[in-house]
Design a protein around this motif. Structure first.
Motif, PDB file in Angstrom:
ATOM      1  N   UNK A 417       2.544   3.160  -6.640  1.00 55.23           N
ATOM      2  CA  UNK A 417       1.227   3.507  -7.166  1.00 55.23           C
ATOM      3  C   UNK A 417       0.186   3.018  -6.175  1.00 55.23           C
ATOM      4  N   UNK A 418      -0.809   3.832  -5.879  1.00 60.43           N
ATOM      5  CA  UNK A 418      -1.913   3.458  -5.002  1.00 60.43           C
ATOM      6  C   UNK A 418      -3.077   4.393  -5.282  1.00 60.43           C
ATOM      7  N   UNK A 419      -4.315   3.894  -5.208  1.00 61.96           N
ATOM      8  CA  UNK A 419      -5.471   4.749  -5.482  1.00 61.96           C
ATOM      9  C   UNK A 419      -5.698   5.741  -4.356  1.00 61.96           C
ATOM     10  N   UNK A 420      -6.357   6.836  -4.690  1.00 61.71           N
ATOM     11  CA  UNK A 420      -6.707   7.835  -3.684  1.00 61.71           C
ATOM     12  C   UNK A 420      -8.052   7.485  -3.051  1.00 61.71           C
ATOM     13  N   UNK A 421      -8.369   8.168  -1.970  1.00 62.55           N
ATOM     14  CA  UNK A 421      -9.610   7.953  -1.229  1.00 62.55           C
ATOM     15  C   UNK A 421     -10.284   9.300  -1.035  1.00 62.55           C
ATOM     16  N   UNK A 422     -11.605   9.333  -1.186  1.00 66.32           N
ATOM     17  CA  UNK A 422     -12.360  10.554  -0.980  1.00 66.32           C
ATOM     18  C   UNK A 422     -13.297  10.373   0.209  1.00 66.32           C
ATOM     19  N   UNK A 423     -13.454  11.442   0.983  1.00 63.37           N
ATOM     20  CA  UNK A 423     -14.406  11.429   2.089  1.00 63.37           C
ATOM     21  C   UNK A 423     -14.932  12.830   2.290  1.00 63.37           C
ATOM     22  N   UNK A 424     -16.081  12.899   2.915  1.00 66.26           N
ATOM     23  CA  UNK A 424     -16.693  14.189   3.225  1.00 66.26           C
ATOM     24  C   UNK A 424     -16.933  14.254   4.725  1.00 66.26           C
TER      25      UNK A 424
END
Length: 501
Positions: A417-424
């Motif tokens: 389990x690991x959190x996701x990352x968002x970028x633009x």
């Protein structure tokens, strides 16, 4: 009878024991009988090719001196004749031993072919030559390698009709091509092909000597040709020595040929399990590079269109090497594609399903992976990684690694389990995904390898930043200079670049 024959018998037994140690005992039995004179111990006659100075010449005995100091020749003394002949045999066998040892140390087919040419040239007294590798089974690889001949010279030779060349007669099984072919004076030879005459004059060779490269098990592998600058041909002794050497060399080449074919098969399998082409989508340009080791590895990449005009990008690495790792890589990639289609908008769910599959079906194997869900119209990227290296964002105003959470590889924990990352991404920026093989091939510690990668990305010339193919090529050449990206390595390398418009 004197006791000389007894000493000779002792010398012969000692010689045989030494030959057994050198692995060329059969060479002794193939020489001419003792009672018959041969050319082995004769000095090199003029206009006949001699053994190169780098190869030891046979040692000879000197007639004993009388008490008065004058030498008394005894050409008919049987002990001296045999001793002289034995010394010549020992020298020849020592030469063969040294040359075969050097050949045995080669582990690449191209290196072995070069060593065959060099050793053969020394044995027959030639300066140049070429070897044509063309296995009779048609499975390849087919290649031509020259000694003292540039690529243009080989091109000139290939313009001669094949049947007019000695190697062509050997390879095509034409009359007279089943054994050695000596052409001691090409220019005075009747019926010489005009084109052959022209090429020989252009390249400056006047004679040639060719031998087939074949074994009982593998059949015909190719032919070797040595070229002389002046009219000449090898003496009987030299032909015998080069024949013995070539017989051993061909067996070695046959083994390396099988290794090369296996490696080529592994490379083909690995490439076939990866995308045959990258998808074309509005708003994004893609480019990828894959370098695999000789045994085949488990690094992979993927790019697939998803519902709602989205794009899935993935890179990963399976532990191990060889056929089992390649097969596992194919299974893992196929499974990720299925999960991405069903729930690609949630990269964490995709990797969680992949981890569960890996743990249930291949409990002895682990893998790293990174999956990114891209919306090209918005230049928005949502990604999650499992023990994988962070992506690199390359643009005109920034070059930086994307901060991802620390996570374990798939299959290492009871539940991943690991959190996701968002970028633009900004317009014109490129997101570079890669495997850790790129870092490992540098040979540097991890922190220095990351610094080298960052410097390579920051140094991409502005003129090529609009082309993702040029970007990945620049990064690859800069991080792995001097052919390190092509050299044999146990580490696979994968780069996948996405430039957003």
């Amino acid at each position: 009878m004197l006791d000389i024959p007894l000493r000779v018998r002792v010398d012969v037994e000692t010689l045989l024991a030494a030959q057994n140690d050198m692995g060329v005992c059969d060479a002794f039995e193939q020489y001419a009988p003792v009672g018959k004179p041969d050319a082995m111990n004769a000095p090199h006659p003029s206009k006949v090719a001699g053994i190169d100075a780098t190869v030891p010449s046979p040692a000879h005995t000197v007639a004993p001196a009388t008490p008065g100091g004058s030498a008394v020749p005894s050409p008919n003394a049987p002990g001296l004749v045999l001793q002289d002949r034995l010394a010549g045999w020992v020298s020849d066998l020592t030469t063969l031993h040294e040359l075969t040892e050097r050949l045995a140390r080669t582990d690449a087919l191209a290196d072995a072919l070069q060593e065959l040419l060099r050793a053969g040239a020394a044995l027959v007294g030639a300066r140049r030559g070429l070897v044509v590798l063309e296995p009779a089974d048609g499975l390849g690889p087919d290649t031509t390698i020259g000694l003292g001949l540039a690529r243009a010279d080989l091109g000139h030779i290939e313009t001669v009709p094949r049947s007019a060349m000695s190697y062509g007669r050997i390879l095509d099984g034409l009359p007279g091509g089943d054994g050695e072919i000596a052409q001691p004076d090409l220019m005075s030879e009747d019926g010489l092909d005009p084109r052959h005459r022209e090429v020989a004059a252009r390249l400056g060779y006047a004679a040639c000597y060719a031998l087939p490269l074949s074994t009982d098990a593998a059949g015909r592998l190719g032919a070797a040709v040595w070229l002389y600058d002046e009219p000449a041909e090898p003496a009987e002794r030299q032909r015998h020595l080069v024949g013995l050497y070539t017989r051993y060399a061909t067996e070695h080449l046959a083994r390396l040929l099988e290794v090369e074919r296996t490696r080529a098969c592994m490379r083909t399998m690995a490439e076939e399990l990866l995308p045959s082409r990258l998808p074309r989508m509005a708003g994004v340009q893609l480019a990828a590079r894959h370098r695999t080791g000789p045994r085949g590895g488990g690094d992979w990449y993927d790019a697939l269109p998803l519902p709602d005009a989205a794009l899935g990008l993935a890179v990963g690495s399976v532990t191990g090497a060889g056929p089992s790792a390649v097969a596992a890589m194919g299974r893992l990639r196929a499974s990720l594609r299925a999960y991405a289609v069903m729930e690609g908008e949630d990269p964490v769910a995709v990797l969680s399903d992949l981890e569960l599959l890996l743990r249930l079906t291949e409990p002895a194997r682990s893998a790293t992976a990174l999956f990114a869900y891209c919306e090209p119209a918005l230049r928005k990227i949502t990604l999650a990684g499992a023990g994988h290296t962070p992506p690199l964002l390359i643009g005109d105003r920034r070059t930086e690694f994307v901060e991802t959470s620390v996570s374990a590889p798939l299959g290492m924990l009871a539940c991943w389990e690991a959190p996701s990352v968002e970028l633009t991404a900004e317009a014109g920026e490129t997101v570079l995904l890669y495997t850790d093989g790129l870092l490992h091939r540098t040979g540097d510690p991890t922190d220095r390898a990351f610094a080298r990668l960052h410097a390579a990305a920051a140094g991409v010339p502005r003129a090529i930043r609009h082309d993702p193919d040029a970007v990945v090529d620049h990064v690859l050449r800069t991080v792995l200079p001097d052919g390190l990206d092509r050299a044999d390595s146990e580490e696979d390398v994968v780069l996948l670049a996405a430039r957003f418009e």
